[in-house]
Design an enzyme around this catalytic site. Structure first.
Site, mmCIF file in Angstrom:
data_model
loop_
_atom_site.group_PDB
_atom_site.id
_atom_site.type_symbol
_atom_site.label_atom_id
_atom_site.label_comp_id
_atom_site.label_asym_id
_atom_site.label_seq_id
_atom_site.Cartn_x
_atom_site.Cartn_y
_atom_site.Cartn_z
ATOM 1 N N GLY A 115 6.848 5.853 7.975
ATOM 2 C CA GLY A 115 5.981 7.030 7.972
ATOM 3 C C GLY A 115 6.071 7.741 9.306
ATOM 4 O O GLY A 115 7.074 7.614 10.019
ATOM 5 N N SER A 116 5.018 8.444 9.651
ATOM 6 C CA SER A 116 5.073 9.275 10.857
ATOM 7 C C SER A 116 5.001 8.427 12.127
ATOM 8 O O SER A 116 4.464 7.308 12.129
ATOM 9 C CB SER A 116 3.901 10.260 10.851
ATOM 10 O OG SER A 116 2.695 9.559 11.063
ATOM 11 N N GLU A 170 9.489 2.213 10.932
ATOM 12 C CA GLU A 170 10.499 3.258 10.730
ATOM 13 C C GLU A 170 9.758 4.582 10.764
ATOM 14 O O GLU A 170 9.004 4.903 9.842
ATOM 15 C CB GLU A 170 11.183 3.103 9.366
ATOM 16 C CG GLU A 170 12.139 1.949 9.285
ATOM 17 C CD GLU A 170 13.316 2.079 10.229
ATOM 18 O OE1 GLU A 170 13.580 3.190 10.736
ATOM 19 O OE2 GLU A 170 13.943 1.046 10.474
ATOM 20 N N LYS A 196 0.886 -1.178 0.000
ATOM 21 C CA LYS A 196 0.000 0.000 0.000
ATOM 22 C C LYS A 196 0.918 1.220 0.000
ATOM 23 O O LYS A 196 1.457 1.609 1.032
ATOM 24 C CB LYS A 196 -0.889 -0.015 1.251
ATOM 25 C CG LYS A 196 -2.200 0.731 1.122
ATOM 26 C CD LYS A 196 -2.094 2.207 0.773
ATOM 27 C CE LYS A 196 -1.914 3.093 1.986
ATOM 28 N NZ LYS A 196 -1.804 4.544 1.614
ATOM 29 N N GLU A 227 9.140 16.927 14.802
ATOM 30 C CA GLU A 227 9.504 16.753 13.396
ATOM 31 C C GLU A 227 8.630 17.655 12.530
ATOM 32 O O GLU A 227 7.406 17.615 12.617
ATOM 33 C CB GLU A 227 9.316 15.297 12.977
ATOM 34 C CG GLU A 227 9.810 15.035 11.570
ATOM 35 C CD GLU A 227 9.740 13.575 11.159
ATOM 36 O OE1 GLU A 227 8.674 12.954 11.356
ATOM 37 O OE2 GLU A 227 10.742 13.064 10.634
ATOM 38 N N VAL A 286 1.257 7.685 13.139
ATOM 39 C CA VAL A 286 0.615 6.541 12.474
ATOM 40 C C VAL A 286 1.309 5.237 12.864
ATOM 41 O O VAL A 286 0.662 4.223 13.141
ATOM 42 C CB VAL A 286 0.626 6.734 10.935
ATOM 43 C CG1 VAL A 286 0.092 5.494 10.228
ATOM 44 C CG2 VAL A 286 -0.183 7.966 10.538
ATOM 45 N N GLY A 287 2.642 5.286 12.919
ATOM 46 C CA GLY A 287 3.414 4.084 13.249
ATOM 47 C C GLY A 287 3.033 3.496 14.594
ATOM 48 O O GLY A 287 2.893 2.280 14.745
ATOM 49 N N CYS A 293 13.203 11.445 6.571
ATOM 50 C CA CYS A 293 13.209 11.102 7.991
ATOM 51 C C CYS A 293 14.596 11.305 8.564
ATOM 52 O O CYS A 293 14.756 11.443 9.768
ATOM 53 C CB CYS A 293 12.699 9.685 8.217
ATOM 54 S SG CYS A 293 13.603 8.468 7.311
HETATM 55 C C1 UN1 Z 1 13.803 8.294 4.479
HETATM 56 O O1 UN1 Z 1 13.807 9.517 4.540
HETATM 57 O O2 UN1 Z 1 12.767 7.646 4.776
HETATM 58 O O3 UN1 Z 1 19.891 8.299 4.152
HETATM 59 C C2 UN1 Z 1 14.935 7.481 3.985
HETATM 60 C C3 UN1 Z 1 19.058 8.873 3.455
HETATM 61 C C4 UN1 Z 1 18.368 8.109 2.354
HETATM 62 C C5 UN1 Z 1 17.162 7.390 2.878
HETATM 63 C C6 UN1 Z 1 16.164 8.250 3.586
HETATM 64 N N1 UN1 Z 1 19.297 7.187 1.750
HETATM 65 O O4 UN1 Z 1 18.751 10.040 3.623
#
Ligand code: UN1
Length: 494
Positions: free
Chosen positions: A225-226, A247, A173, A382, A229-230, A281
């Site tokens: 994701g956030s 993650e 999804k 964040e 939600v996670g 992230c």
């Molecule tokens: C993400 O933002 O979910 O190290 C992953 C990094 C990228 C991956 C980011 N290779 O910024």
């Protein structure tokens, strides 16, 4: 253009006929297309198809499964430029970044393919004679994969490729902000020779994702994701006793010490904070400057950040692309207001960029706050945009206390030329990833990726560690003595 779900190797609409539209964030009049807004009945169909196709897939030898993934990586390599174009149009980041995104999937594919010939188990001696102990990895079952839009090929590949190599079927999804990339993923896997039904795409929103999490047929959920939600997904998986890898958010800090190479640190922070418009992230969202170089570095930073060129990512002159959608743009505006109310000093940006063609899309100026202190929300929360919060540190110890003052623990960085300090920082910084003399972004496909605290739930994607998510261990005892041997009882270890 109307696009569909991919179930059992066929392109199909949602059972309800409902759709949603996806537009180019750099030019909102450019409609990418409409996609199915799938409900629980579509998820149910996809999961059932995956469960059925997954039986044979699980029995296909792992090196053969790996070989199909190697073909997929070959196809991504061949189609790299074309897919990057689609990705830039769909989610905005500049072409050099979207090519990097596809490359990350290629790297992940080649690595995962070789695991088809490893997936190492372990044999150990038995405590009893004429007995052998083995352990090996087994597929978990059908994997439900839910991802964000900011790395729409790379991050799905981190999950999909290892899940498949390990012998699981997949229902994916994708984010509703990058659905077309997901369909390209399906095309690539089909051309690579993946049997029908082993990989399926179901488009939709949060309720579609929730149906995938809830479905009794999905045996492992992998989510990026956030944190908000996670945590919900994690809670639900806890109730259902379902394997789950999360993650989630980050508030990644970079420390620049007084002995650092400042030009190098400047390049690093520009890339870390404003690359992908700060929508990673792993983005550098907190900058911790030693007091001795604070004022000089802030000045250098403002000058350099002013020169960043905002624009459509398809334009080769663009450094920073758009923000993904209107809601996200509003969230960034909100945090700029919060920062000002909290007493931080806004020294650059702080508003939407609307000059010329930028008015066609969702753009936000690179934004810098100084005099930020740890209790401020812009230091703690964040934002997921091009907003950098700068704090001042009195010493190394103070810098470490500041960087660790966070509910998150994904990525981190320190610039210093003092080797002892660098090694102390590797130990002292509380994060899943630490860069020495590099920014907080730039993870490589073959290394563990993930974070501690509110960033994750103990799993690592990437490299060999991701296989812990997508496999279960089987332990086997083979007794060839011809008699009953009782562990712990027939042999006494004193
Ligand atoms: C993400 O933002 O979910 O190290 C992953 C990094 C990228 C991956 C980011 N290779 O910024």
């Amino acid at each position: 253009m109307e696009y569909f779900n991919y179930i059992n190797g066929e392109w199909v609409p949602a059972a309800s006929g409902k759709t949603f539209q996806n537009v180019n964030p750099a030019d909102t009049s450019d409609v990418i297309g409409s996609f199915p807004l799938s409900g629980p009945e579509d998820v149910d169909r996809a999961v059932k198809v995956a469960e059925e196709a997954g039986e044979e897939w699980a029995r296909t030898p792992a090196p053969i499964r790996g070989n199909i993934i190697r073909h997929a990586a070959d196809i991504f390599l061949r189609r790299k430029k074309e897919i990057a174009q689609v990705m830039t149009r769909e989610m905005g980041k500049p072409l050099f970044e979207t090519e990097g995104d596809v490359q990350e999937a290629i790297d992940t594919g080649y690595y995962a393919a070789t695991e088809g010939r490893r997936l190492f188990g372990m044999n150990t001696p038995s405590e009893l004679p004429d007995k052998m102990n083995l352990s090996f990895r087994m597929p978990v079952g059908t994997a439900g994969i839910i991802t964000a839009w900011n790395f729409p090929i790379a991050v799905p590949s981190w999950k999909i490729f290892p899940a498949l190599v390990a012998g699981n079927a997949v229902v994916f999804k994708p984010s509703e902000d990058s659905p077309l990339c997901a369909n390209l993923f399906a095309e690539v896997l089909e051309e690579a020779g993946l049997p029908k039904g082993v990989f399926n795409v179901v488009h939709g929103d949060g309720t579609t994702g929730a149906a995938l999490v809830d479905h009794p047929g999905t045996k492992v959920i992998a989510f990026t994701g956030s944190t908000e939600v996670g945590k919900k997904i994690g809670g639900r998986c806890g109730e259902l006793n379902k394997k789950c890898s999360l993650e989630m958010g980050g508030k990644n800090g970079m420390i620049v010490m007084e002995d650092a190479n400042l030009d190098l640190a400047l390049e690093g922070v520009l890339w870390g904070a404003f690359g992908t418009s700060g929508q990673r992230c792993t983005a550098t969202s907190r900058l911790i400057l030693h007091k001795d170089i604070h004022d000089q570095f802030v000045e250098m930073l403002i000058e350099a950040a002013k020169k960043l060129r905002l624009g459509n990512g398809l334009d080769p002159n663009t450094d920073v692309g758009p923000i993904i959608n209107e809601a996200q743009l509003r969230k960034i505006e909100y945090y700029v207001q919060v920062g000002q109310e909290e007493g931080a000093r806004l020294v650059l940006g702080g508003k939407r960029a609307t000059e010329g063609d930028l008015a066609k899309g969702w753009f936000f100026e690179p934004t810098i706050f100084v005099d930020v202190t740890p209790e401020m929300r812009i230091f703690q929360e964040e934002i997921f945009g091009p907003v950098l919060s700068v704090a001042k540190a009195e010493s190394y110890e103070h810098a470490i206390a500041l960087i660790n003052n966070s509910q998150y623990g994904l990525s981190s960085s320190i610039y210093t030329q003092d080797v002892n300090r660098a090694f102390r920082a590797m130990r002292d910084i509380e994060a899943g990833i630490t860069y020495i003399n590099g920014p907080t972004i730039g993870a490589e496909a073959h290394m563990p990726f993930g974070g501690i605290k509110n960033t994750g739930n103990g799993h690592r994607e990437g490299g060999w560690t991701v296989f812990d998510i997508f496999t279960e261990w089987k332990t086997v005892y083979v007794d060839f003595s011809g008699r009953l041997q009782r562990a712990q009882i027939d042999v006494e270890i004193t």
